[in-house]
Design a protein around this motif. Structure first.
Motif, PDB file in Angstrom:
ATOM      1  N   PRO A  27       9.975   6.120  -5.483  1.00 51.64           N
ATOM      2  CA  PRO A  27       8.747   5.593  -4.877  1.00 51.64           C
ATOM      3  C   PRO A  27       7.597   6.602  -4.999  1.00 51.64           C
ATOM      4  O   PRO A  27       7.802   7.817  -4.926  1.00 51.64           O
ATOM      5  N   TYR A  46       9.968   0.622  -8.966  1.00 52.49           N
ATOM      6  CA  TYR A  46       8.620   0.656  -8.415  1.00 52.49           C
ATOM      7  C   TYR A  46       7.602   0.600  -9.544  1.00 52.49           C
ATOM      8  O   TYR A  46       7.802   1.184 -10.605  1.00 52.49           O
ATOM      9  N   TRP A 103       3.368   1.081 -10.410  1.00 54.19           N
ATOM     10  CA  TRP A 103       2.063   1.529  -9.941  1.00 54.19           C
ATOM     11  C   TRP A 103       1.132   1.698 -11.129  1.00 54.19           C
ATOM     12  O   TRP A 103       1.563   1.794 -12.278  1.00 54.19           O
ATOM     13  N   ALA A 128       2.691   2.598  -4.848  1.00 52.54           N
ATOM     14  CA  ALA A 128       3.679   1.897  -5.682  1.00 52.54           C
ATOM     15  C   ALA A 128       4.219   0.711  -4.917  1.00 52.54           C
ATOM     16  O   ALA A 128       4.393   0.755  -3.702  1.00 52.54           O
ATOM     17  N   GLU A 129       4.473  -0.354  -5.643  1.00 48.07           N
ATOM     18  CA  GLU A 129       5.059  -1.543  -5.023  1.00 48.07           C
ATOM     19  C   GLU A 129       6.413  -1.821  -5.649  1.00 48.07           C
ATOM     20  O   GLU A 129       6.617  -1.589  -6.854  1.00 48.07           O
ATOM     21  N   ALA A 130       7.344  -2.320  -4.887  1.00 49.00           N
ATOM     22  CA  ALA A 130       8.691  -2.627  -5.372  1.00 49.00           C
ATOM     23  C   ALA A 130       8.631  -3.879  -6.245  1.00 49.00           C
ATOM     24  O   ALA A 130       7.938  -4.845  -5.945  1.00 49.00           O
TER      25      ALA A 130
END
Length: 179
Positions: free
Chosen positions: A39, A24, A26, A43-45
């Motif tokens: 996570p 993740y 961020w 947050a983005e994968a």
């Protein structure tokens, strides 16, 4: 015995394939980018398979670049530093040291060879210091040559003449008569 081994191998492969963690990404309030396997809020994968491809570009030198490099051969020089020209060395065992100097610095694989009276003394070596032993008395000419590994002579020093003196049993001191 085989069945438990096969079952444990299958379980291990399932656990390993399922443990593939997601990464993740961020950005915090200061604008700093963070990465984690847990996570977080906002947050983005990250898809690592798309981002981890390496590419290398190689530039092939043109013929003129290769010709320029090969057109300027390196000129090596070698000289004998010690003993000096026409030096008298007194050693009953016929031992002395020859020190040479090469310029520019020799690359790995080049060797120095010492010639005494036009005869190769010992094996060519990478060191510029030669420990000479058991040479007969008299006048000798020393020359040091720079050689490639296949024996090609790249440079040669000028001849250095030395005189080696040894005492002789024939030259016993004679008693002087007393009067």
């Amino acid at each position: 015995m085989r069945l438990p081994l096969i079952i444990s191998l299958i379980l291990c492969s399932i656990i390993i394939s399922s443990s593939h963690a997601t990464v993740y990404r961020w950005v915090d309030e200061n604008g700093k980018v963070h990465y984690s396997d847990e996570p977080r809020e906002n947050a983005e994968a990250v898809d690592l398979n798309a981002n981890t491809q390496n590419s290398i570009s190689v530039s092939i030198p043109t013929e003129t670049e290769v010709m320029k490099k090969s057109a300027e051969p390196i000129t090596y020089r070698v000289r004998i530093v010690n003993p000096t020209q026409e030096e008298t060395i007194r050693n009953n065992q016929g031992n002395f040291t020859v020190v040479a100097s090469a310029a520019p610095e020799l690359p790995k694989g080049y060797l120095l060879a010492l010639y005494i009276d036009d005869i190769l003394y010992g094996q060519p070596q990478s060191s510029a210091i030669f420990n000479v032993t058991e040479v007969n008395r008299g006048e000798h000419n020393l020359v040091v040559k720079i050689l490639t590994q296949n024996g090609k002579v790249l440079a040669s020093s000028s001849a250095r003449k030395i005189f080696l003196h040894q005492t002789s049993i024939l030259n016993k001191p004679r008693p002087t008569p007393r009067t």
